[in-house]
Design an enzyme around this catalytic site. Sequence first.
Site, PDB file in Angstrom:
ATOM      1  CG  ASP A  21     -12.793  44.411   8.361  1.00 15.78           C
ATOM      2  OD1 ASP A  21     -12.597  44.431   9.601  1.00 15.78           O
ATOM      3  OD2 ASP A  21     -12.903  43.356   7.710  1.00 15.78           O
ATOM      4  CG  ASN A  69     -18.760  43.980  15.107  1.00 17.80           C
ATOM      5  OD1 ASN A  69     -18.893  44.986  14.412  1.00 17.80           O
ATOM      6  ND2 ASN A  69     -18.013  42.947  14.697  1.00 17.80           N
TER       7      ASN A  69
HETATM    8  C1  IPE Z   1     -17.815  44.174   9.732  1.00 16.79           C
HETATM    9  O1  IPE Z   1     -16.528  43.905  10.126  1.00 16.79           O
HETATM   10  C2  IPE Z   1     -18.459  45.109  10.714  1.00 16.79           C
HETATM   11  C3  IPE Z   1     -17.872  46.442  10.769  1.00 16.79           C
HETATM   12  C4  IPE Z   1     -16.944  46.931  10.016  1.00 16.79           C
HETATM   13  C5  IPE Z   1     -18.433  47.280  11.795  1.00 16.79           C
HETATM   14  P1  IPE Z   1     -16.142  42.557  10.883  1.00 16.79           P
HETATM   15  O2  IPE Z   1     -14.682  42.569  11.035  1.00 16.79           O
HETATM   16  O3  IPE Z   1     -16.963  42.409  12.097  1.00 16.79           O
HETATM   17  O4  IPE Z   1     -16.605  41.471   9.810  1.00 16.79           O
HETATM   18  P2  IPE Z   1     -16.351  39.905   9.709  1.00 16.79           P
HETATM   19  O5  IPE Z   1     -17.005  39.282  10.891  1.00 16.79           O
HETATM   20  O6  IPE Z   1     -14.886  39.686   9.686  1.00 16.79           O
HETATM   21  O7  IPE Z   1     -16.982  39.516   8.432  1.00 16.79           O
HETATM   22  C1  IPE Z   2     -13.226  46.992  12.142  1.00 18.27           C
HETATM   23  O1  IPE Z   2     -11.979  46.451  12.461  1.00 18.27           O
HETATM   24  C2  IPE Z   2     -13.905  47.606  13.339  1.00 18.27           C
HETATM   25  C3  IPE Z   2     -15.073  46.850  13.812  1.00 18.27           C
HETATM   26  C4  IPE Z   2     -15.547  45.753  13.298  1.00 18.27           C
HETATM   27  C5  IPE Z   2     -15.765  47.378  14.966  1.00 18.27           C
HETATM   28  P1  IPE Z   2     -11.831  45.020  13.095  1.00 18.27           P
HETATM   29  O2  IPE Z   2     -11.847  45.149  14.571  1.00 18.27           O
HETATM   30  O3  IPE Z   2     -12.810  44.069  12.517  1.00 18.27           O
HETATM   31  O4  IPE Z   2     -10.358  44.640  12.608  1.00 18.27           O
HETATM   32  P2  IPE Z   2      -9.833  43.226  12.134  1.00 18.27           P
HETATM   33  O5  IPE Z   2     -10.773  42.726  11.070  1.00 18.27           O
HETATM   34  O6  IPE Z   2      -9.831  42.344  13.345  1.00 18.27           O
HETATM   35  O7  IPE Z   2      -8.472  43.499  11.602  1.00 18.27           O
HETATM   36 MG    MG Z   3     -12.770  42.840  10.907  1.00 19.41          MG
END
Ligand code: IPE
Ligand code: IPE
Ligand code: MG
Length: 246
Positions: A21, A69
Amino acid sequence: MTLEDQINKSNLPRHLAIIMDGNGRWAKQKGLLRALGHESGTKAVRETVESCAKLGIQNLTLYAFSTENWNRPKLEVDTLMNLLIKSLKDELKTLQKNEIKLNSIGNLSLLPKSAQNELLEVINKTKENNRMTLTLALSYGSREELVSAIKVISDKVKNNIISSETIDETIINQHLYTHNLPDVDLLIRTSGEHRISNFLLWQIAYAELYFTDVLWPDFREENLYEAIISYQKRERRFGKTSEQIK
Ligand code: IPE
Ligand code: IPE
Ligand code: MG
């Protein structure tokens, strides 16, 4: 002594899972588009995968795309899917070199056909490798996984293939996407968020949890070593007393 030297190779997590993340925030901090955060995240994926294989970790599962997502803006979803296809093409040689078997969990039928095809091709080409199993969680949600397992099991009961009395934890395990993986020993989440976000709820029942503020694109080998060292310092009691363990 280097961090790597501090790792006890005979007490590695059998199954390491990572919620990768922070790509978006990494990009934002640098005034870049989120897409560039995801692209930089793929470098951290490569480095982590190679480090895990080198250390001797047998199972690594990466949360790459959740069922939730799909609710992101279409442009971002498209970017992530294109990056997935590109990474699969580019990383085949890394997987072969390190003898890594690719596996995937999730509702893959929701992925674009081209991504499904690329994924199946790499899974097929790496199926004889047995140094490490790399599982990509794609379009994965733990609740969805449990719902589909329950549907299959109840159909089997209805059709007298199994009786409801025989349903136990083993049967449930056998109906999860992760049926050929051991339980998670160590779960890492980057970016300072302290939540599970619908990842492997059943499989982390007794996992050790490790949270770091490092954003995923900045996650390096040293950060992985720190997590494993922390894991190895913990006493896993599984409900017993400390005295029973010693
Ligand atoms: C969790 O990350 C999913 C992945 C890392 C693929 P998100 O960034 O989507 O999680 P939330 O929604 O903030 O909890
Ligand atoms: C994790 O990074 C990747 C996926 C969830 C696909 P994020 O895209 O969630 O990054 P933040 O949480 O917005 O920083
Ligand atoms: Mg995230």
